[in-house]
Scaffold this motif. Sequence first.
Motif, PDB file in Angstrom:
ATOM      1  N   THR A 144      18.152  -1.003   1.714  1.00 44.77           N
ATOM      2  CA  THR A 144      17.394  -0.881   0.458  1.00 44.77           C
ATOM      3  C   THR A 144      18.073   0.129  -0.465  1.00 44.77           C
ATOM      4  O   THR A 144      18.270  -0.140  -1.657  1.00 44.77           O
ATOM      5  CB  THR A 144      15.943  -0.433   0.757  1.00 44.77           C
ATOM      6  OG1 THR A 144      15.413  -1.296   1.769  1.00 44.77           O
ATOM      7  CG2 THR A 144      15.068  -0.485  -0.481  1.00 44.77           C
ATOM      8  N   ALA A 192       7.217  -6.548  -1.384  1.00 41.17           N
ATOM      9  CA  ALA A 192       6.619  -5.206  -1.415  1.00 41.17           C
ATOM     10  C   ALA A 192       5.782  -4.975  -0.163  1.00 41.17           C
ATOM     11  O   ALA A 192       5.841  -3.895   0.447  1.00 41.17           O
ATOM     12  CB  ALA A 192       5.759  -5.050  -2.668  1.00 41.17           C
ATOM     13  N   ILE A 193       5.006  -5.992   0.249  1.00 40.64           N
ATOM     14  CA  ILE A 193       4.167  -5.824   1.454  1.00 40.64           C
ATOM     15  C   ILE A 193       5.064  -5.607   2.677  1.00 40.64           C
ATOM     16  O   ILE A 193       4.793  -4.749   3.518  1.00 40.64           O
ATOM     17  CB  ILE A 193       3.263  -7.065   1.677  1.00 40.64           C
ATOM     18  CG1 ILE A 193       2.283  -7.231   0.518  1.00 40.64           C
ATOM     19  CG2 ILE A 193       2.519  -6.976   3.012  1.00 40.64           C
ATOM     20  CD1 ILE A 193       1.132  -6.267   0.504  1.00 40.64           C
ATOM     21  N   ALA A 214       8.139  -4.414   2.678  1.00 36.54           N
ATOM     22  CA  ALA A 214       8.775  -3.085   2.570  1.00 36.54           C
ATOM     23  C   ALA A 214       7.786  -2.003   2.995  1.00 36.54           C
ATOM     24  O   ALA A 214       8.141  -1.066   3.730  1.00 36.54           O
ATOM     25  CB  ALA A 214       9.240  -2.848   1.138  1.00 36.54           C
ATOM     26  N   LEU A 215       6.526  -2.135   2.570  1.00 37.60           N
ATOM     27  CA  LEU A 215       5.512  -1.144   2.963  1.00 37.60           C
ATOM     28  C   LEU A 215       5.288  -1.178   4.473  1.00 37.60           C
ATOM     29  O   LEU A 215       5.128  -0.142   5.114  1.00 37.60           O
ATOM     30  CB  LEU A 215       4.179  -1.436   2.250  1.00 37.60           C
ATOM     31  CG  LEU A 215       4.092  -0.936   0.811  1.00 37.60           C
ATOM     32  CD1 LEU A 215       2.782  -1.392   0.173  1.00 37.60           C
ATOM     33  CD2 LEU A 215       4.196   0.587   0.758  1.00 37.60           C
ATOM     34  N   HIS A 216       5.289  -2.397   5.039  1.00 34.06           N
ATOM     35  CA  HIS A 216       5.105  -2.542   6.489  1.00 34.06           C
ATOM     36  C   HIS A 216       6.204  -1.770   7.234  1.00 34.06           C
ATOM     37  O   HIS A 216       5.935  -1.030   8.181  1.00 34.06           O
ATOM     38  CB  HIS A 216       5.147  -4.030   6.843  1.00 34.06           C
ATOM     39  CG  HIS A 216       4.772  -4.351   8.257  1.00 34.06           C
ATOM     40  ND1 HIS A 216       3.478  -4.399   8.697  1.00 34.06           N
ATOM     41  CD2 HIS A 216       5.541  -4.627   9.348  1.00 34.06           C
ATOM     42  CE1 HIS A 216       3.446  -4.700   9.982  1.00 34.06           C
ATOM     43  NE2 HIS A 216       4.689  -4.840  10.408  1.00 34.06           N
ATOM     44  N   PHE A 257       8.080   0.662   6.009  1.00 34.73           N
ATOM     45  CA  PHE A 257       7.942   2.093   5.712  1.00 34.73           C
ATOM     46  C   PHE A 257       6.852   2.710   6.607  1.00 34.73           C
ATOM     47  O   PHE A 257       7.053   3.743   7.248  1.00 34.73           O
ATOM     48  CB  PHE A 257       7.610   2.278   4.227  1.00 34.73           C
ATOM     49  CG  PHE A 257       7.310   3.697   3.853  1.00 34.73           C
ATOM     50  CD1 PHE A 257       8.316   4.651   3.813  1.00 34.73           C
ATOM     51  CD2 PHE A 257       6.008   4.090   3.548  1.00 34.73           C
ATOM     52  CE1 PHE A 257       8.030   5.981   3.488  1.00 34.73           C
ATOM     53  CE2 PHE A 257       5.718   5.406   3.216  1.00 34.73           C
ATOM     54  CZ  PHE A 257       6.732   6.353   3.188  1.00 34.73           C
ATOM     55  N   PHE A 258       5.694   2.029   6.682  1.00 33.84           N
ATOM     56  CA  PHE A 258       4.593   2.547   7.515  1.00 33.84           C
ATOM     57  C   PHE A 258       4.975   2.561   8.999  1.00 33.84           C
ATOM     58  O   PHE A 258       4.476   3.388   9.754  1.00 33.84           O
ATOM     59  CB  PHE A 258       3.309   1.748   7.308  1.00 33.84           C
ATOM     60  CG  PHE A 258       2.604   2.068   6.022  1.00 33.84           C
ATOM     61  CD1 PHE A 258       2.368   3.386   5.654  1.00 33.84           C
ATOM     62  CD2 PHE A 258       2.175   1.064   5.171  1.00 33.84           C
ATOM     63  CE1 PHE A 258       1.721   3.691   4.467  1.00 33.84           C
ATOM     64  CE2 PHE A 258       1.523   1.359   3.987  1.00 33.84           C
ATOM     65  CZ  PHE A 258       1.300   2.674   3.625  1.00 33.84           C
ATOM     66  N   CYS A 282      -2.038   4.661   8.673  1.00 32.53           N
ATOM     67  CA  CYS A 282      -0.811   3.869   8.902  1.00 32.53           C
ATOM     68  C   CYS A 282      -1.101   2.712   9.858  1.00 32.53           C
ATOM     69  O   CYS A 282      -0.639   1.591   9.636  1.00 32.53           O
ATOM     70  CB  CYS A 282       0.285   4.732   9.531  1.00 32.53           C
ATOM     71  SG  CYS A 282       1.105   5.764   8.373  1.00 32.53           S
ATOM     72  N   ALA A 287      -2.982   0.079   8.029  1.00 34.75           N
ATOM     73  CA  ALA A 287      -2.125  -0.601   7.044  1.00 34.75           C
ATOM     74  C   ALA A 287      -1.157  -1.553   7.750  1.00 34.75           C
ATOM     75  O   ALA A 287      -0.910  -2.669   7.276  1.00 34.75           O
ATOM     76  CB  ALA A 287      -1.352   0.431   6.231  1.00 34.75           C
ATOM     77  N   GLY A 292      -1.484  -5.370   6.892  1.00 34.06           N
ATOM     78  CA  GLY A 292      -0.264  -5.920   6.275  1.00 34.06           C
ATOM     79  C   GLY A 292       0.365  -6.960   7.183  1.00 34.06           C
ATOM     80  O   GLY A 292       0.817  -8.022   6.727  1.00 34.06           O
TER      81      GLY A 292
END
Length: 290
Positions: A62, A87-88, A90-92, A94-95, A129, A132, A136
């Motif tokens: 990234t 985005a979902i 990427a957040l997954h 990241f979390f 987290c 999420a 997610g």
Amino acid sequence: MTLHQGAANAAAQPFPASVASERWMRWSHSALSASAAFWLIVMLAGQAVFAMYVAVFYGGATLAGDVERWNKVLPKGYGAGDAFGNAILALHLFFAVVWVLSGVIQLVPAIRRHLPALHRWNGRLYLCCSAALALGGLWLVWVRGGVVGDVGQHLAISINALLILGCGAKAWQAARSHRFSDHRRWALRLFVAASGVWFFRVGLMAWLTLHRRPVGFDAATFQGPFLTLLAFGSYVLLPLASLQLYFHAKDRRSPGIRFGAAVLIGGMTLILCMGAVAATMGMWWPRVSS
Ligand code: HEM
């Protein structure tokens, strides 16, 4: 019986039954604690390596502006024109990294004991987290779709998501009502349930190390009865059942049950150890080093 006779009996019995059984009790307690500590160290170290892989592989791609590199691993990773889905995901990812680091802080006993405020705030982060990741993940599987595996594996990981949400809610409730012993047990169940994705990967690599070739699954499509079984085993059944056995062994003052649980936990941890090394060397290291 006179005092003299009583003393003579005691002298004839160098280890009275109660002393011997108390000694077994202490040893079995130590064996159970040692196997649990070994398990926790392997879990935290193994997951830290997993988090490093996620951060370096996905985060590195990234930062380098080469998000398409995600698709070397994920069948539906980065999709051109799918900003929301990307985005979902990427957040997954990241979390996933934050969840592992937060878990290490949360589960190290010294931190829990000496820094209670950090434990409370980090606990909230850990719960958020986990929730999420579960929500997610469900969205990625059932709404975005195109995910690796078959419907059996998707069902297993979805039950895993519900277990994560349920255990998280119970851990939170118990902490709010100051039932700390309950809280610790539900928090451990949450940790074990949310580690399902790690157990699945590590279990698969341990199996492949032992058997040298895929058995009961097609490596190209990543489908087959073995993988479905492994998915239900690692996402739903085995880790939570083993944890329940550990709680049972702790509660029952029976040296036999405690030794049995210690041997089982120690044996399973050795397999996890082997799987974690195999997953690191065979799956994660080649991806970050190429
Ligand atoms: C709390 C624990 C979780 C962690 C740490 C985690 C971590 C990850 C990681 C690292 C990946 C990238 C795959 C790889 O490089 O190996 C991933 C992908 C994914 N995860 Fe999770 N995850 C968790 C829970 C879940 C749950 C509960 C679900 C589903 C209900 C889920 C669904 C997915 C999906 C659909 C993908 C994309 C896979 C694909 O496209 O084939 N995850 N997750």
